[in-house]
Design an enzyme around this catalytic site. Structure first.
Site: not given
Ligand code: FAD
Ligand code: NAI
Length: 474
Positions: A124, A190-191, A281, A453, A278, A212
């Site tokens: 889009g 270490a996030g 984002r 319980h 990692s 980290e």
């Molecule tokens: P997204 O899920 O990123 O979706 C956006 C969509 O828009 C994508 O499919 C993309 O292709 C599409 N898009 C982008 N631009 C356009 C365009 N111009 N036109 C059409 N389509 C487009 N969150 C949790 O709550 N619990 C978790 O356990 C968790 N684990 C995670 C593990 C990992 C490894 C990662 C990377 C993230 C995790 N997250 C978790 C974070 C979670 O995935 C995101 O917060 C969530 O997906 C955000 O939702 P969203 O709809 O904003 O965006």
């Molecule tokens: P994060 O923000 O959780 O952690 C990133 C870490 O990288 C931080 O501790 C930061 O200090 C460190 N960092 C930044 N620059 C660096 C560098 N140059 N070298 C070494 N360390 C550096 O981000 P992460 O783990 O990438 O996850 C992204 C997001 O996805 C999370 O913040 C969360 O919102 C979402 N997520 C949620 C999950 C859940 O809800 N269980 C699981 C995985 C992701």
């Protein structure tokens, strides 16, 4: 021919698909476009966004398999179950994960059909304003819509000089598809992803080193939780290096060498088979052409919105990872519902202070509300109830005595201000704390609720009692 809709949602992640379903439920003619590149056997973009395709769901599938593997390897014998040494079939583990992803992403297409949301496959991009709303190109098709919801999400932040090939050097996409257990795995950050993916591969036998940049660990968490997490994960075998500066990453056919300065400035080298980057984002806004349409962004590249996710443009809303607030799927979904309801003229509500955070390590970590250090800095007088899982019969019965629940309540009003859990089942236990806090509940309210319980929820109950120094089992 131009198709017209009352609501067009751009992006089919948890924010976007939920906004589209809710808008359609409220009677709007709704479309949702999605352009994601995740492999679909039929070559179509998949719905579900980061969360379903390369985030929450696949990571939790791998965490489950590897948790069972670790239990089989280390815990079964203590319960009298003899199975010999377990072996992991990584390709089967990945295939199971892919089956779950496939089922759920296909399921959303089914939900769209059920709710009469039109799915448009394509990227889009804003064209401009019309008399009745906005014109957007979706792929090669021109779409007109009165209201636009931008839900384009986020992608992994990459670092300059560290190219990600998703084979040797992986972001979240490659990290979820590593096809053999690396002997050595290095992780930058270490996030949340570092801890979850580090746990997955450590459980399968990889030596995991996490570098980290920050000098402290999990700074968003309550200080006691962060300390306990670091202690437990280190004991499990994750190796942490804090306060580092990454100087160079070199990849070869066999692996990767990370050169870094440690916290004292001393040069170090870390060799590994794979590297996961990692480090946070970044919001997806490029290619949307929204800035040309006049959309305001903030200094972090996020789309600027008010408390109801309205942007500065009339009829344009933005939700989820592309705007401020925690990057979490449930937060994106809440905002999706709120925006659809606001479009319908309803109140719409999403309380950013009431979004629970969960980390799915073993033990799990979950929290809601404020940490002790935040409340101290704000000068709020608090009382704290802290109860270990060790004192809970169910936790002992399921061999998971690690961790504690820490509840913090206002010393004057008794209102619960924060609940912080490290322990088995924390991801589900936190829901009760959220429910009580959403209704401004006090520790006394939670203390007066009858908990079954033996259940893990009794630890939360005891923590509420402990706020007034009247815990019964600890
Ligand atoms: P997204 O899920 O990123 O979706 C956006 C969509 O828009 C994508 O499919 C993309 O292709 C599409 N898009 C982008 N631009 C356009 C365009 N111009 N036109 C059409 N389509 C487009 N969150 C949790 O709550 N619990 C978790 O356990 C968790 N684990 C995670 C593990 C990992 C490894 C990662 C990377 C993230 C995790 N997250 C978790 C974070 C979670 O995935 C995101 O917060 C969530 O997906 C955000 O939702 P969203 O709809 O904003 O965006
Ligand atoms: P994060 O923000 O959780 O952690 C990133 C870490 O990288 C931080 O501790 C930061 O200090 C460190 N960092 C930044 N620059 C660096 C560098 N140059 N070298 C070494 N360390 C550096 O981000 P992460 O783990 O990438 O996850 C992204 C997001 O996805 C999370 O913040 C969360 O919102 C979402 N997520 C949620 C999950 C859940 O809800 N269980 C699981 C995985 C992701």
């Amino acid at each position: 021919m131009t198709q017209s809709f009352e609501v067009l949602v751009i992006g089919g992640g948890p924010g976007g698909y939920v906004a589209a379903i809710r808008a359609a439920q409220l009677g709007f003619k709704t479309a949702c476009c999605e352009s994601n590149p995740y492999a679909d056997p039929r070559g179509e973009p998949r719905l579900g966004g980061t969360c379903l395709n390369v985030g929450c769901i696949p990571s939790k599938a791998l965490l489950h398999t590897t948790h069972l593997f670790e239990e089989a390897a280390h815990d079964f014998a203590g319960q009298g179950i003899q199975i010999g040494e377990p072996k992991i079939d990584v390709s089967r583990m990945l295939a199971r994960k892919a089956e779950i992803v496939n089922k759920l992403t296909t399921g959303i297409k089914g939900l769209f059909r059920k709710n009469k949301v039109t799915f448009l496959a394509g990227h889009g991009a804003f064209v401009g304003q019309t008399a009745n709303g906005w014109k957007v190109m979706v792929g090669k098709e021109e779409i007109e819509a009165g209201q636009i919801v931008i839900a384009t999400g986020s992608r992994a932040r990459h670092l300059p000089g560290i190219p990600v090939d998703n084979t040797i050097v992986c972001d979240n996409v490659g990290a979820l598809d590593i096809d053999a257990v690396p002997k050595k795995l290095a992780i930058l950050g270490a996030g949340v992803i570092g801890l979850e993916m580090g746990s997955v591969w450590r459980r399968l036998g990889a030596e995991v080193s996490i570098l980290e940049v920050s000098g402290s660990f999990l700074s968003a968490a309550d200080i006691d939780i962060a300390r306990e997490t670091q202690k437990i994960l280190t004991k499990q075998g994750l190796e942490f290096h804090f306060g580092v500066r990454i100087d160079a990453v070199k990849t070869g056919r066999k692996g990767v060498t990370v050169t870094y300065a440690d916290k004292d400035g001393k040069a170090n080298k870390l060799e590994a088979d794979r590297l996961i980057v990692s480090v946070g984002r970044v919001p997806n806004t490029e290619g949307l052409n929204a800035e040309n349409a006049g959309l305001k962004m903030n200094e972090r590249g996020q789309i600027e919105v008010d408390a109801h996710c309205r942007t500065n443009l009339p009829g344009v809303w933005a939700i989820g990872d592309v705007v401020r607030g925690p990057m979490l799927a449930h937060k994106a979904m809440e905002e999706g519902v709120m925006v659809a309801e606001c479009i319908a003229g309803q109140a719409g509500h999403c309380d950013l202070d009431m979004i629970p955070a969960v980390i799915y390590t073993t033990p799990e970590i979950a929290w809601i509300g404020k940490s002790e250090q935040q409340l101290r800095a704000e000068g709020v007088a608090c009382k704290v109830g802290k109860v270990p899982f060790m004192a809970n019969g169910r936790a002992l019965g399921i061999d998971a005595p690690e961790g504690f629940v820490k509840m913090i309540a206002d010393a004057r009003t008794d209102r619960i201000l924060g609940v912080h859990i490290i322990g088995v089942g924390a991801s589900d236990l936190i829901a009760e704390a959220v429910a009580v806090m959403e209704f401004a509940g006090a520790s006394e309210d939670l203390a007066r609720i009858c908990h079954a319980h033996p259940t893990l929820s009794e630890v939360l109950h005891e923590a509420a009692l402990a706020c007034d120094k009247r815990a019964l089992h600890f």
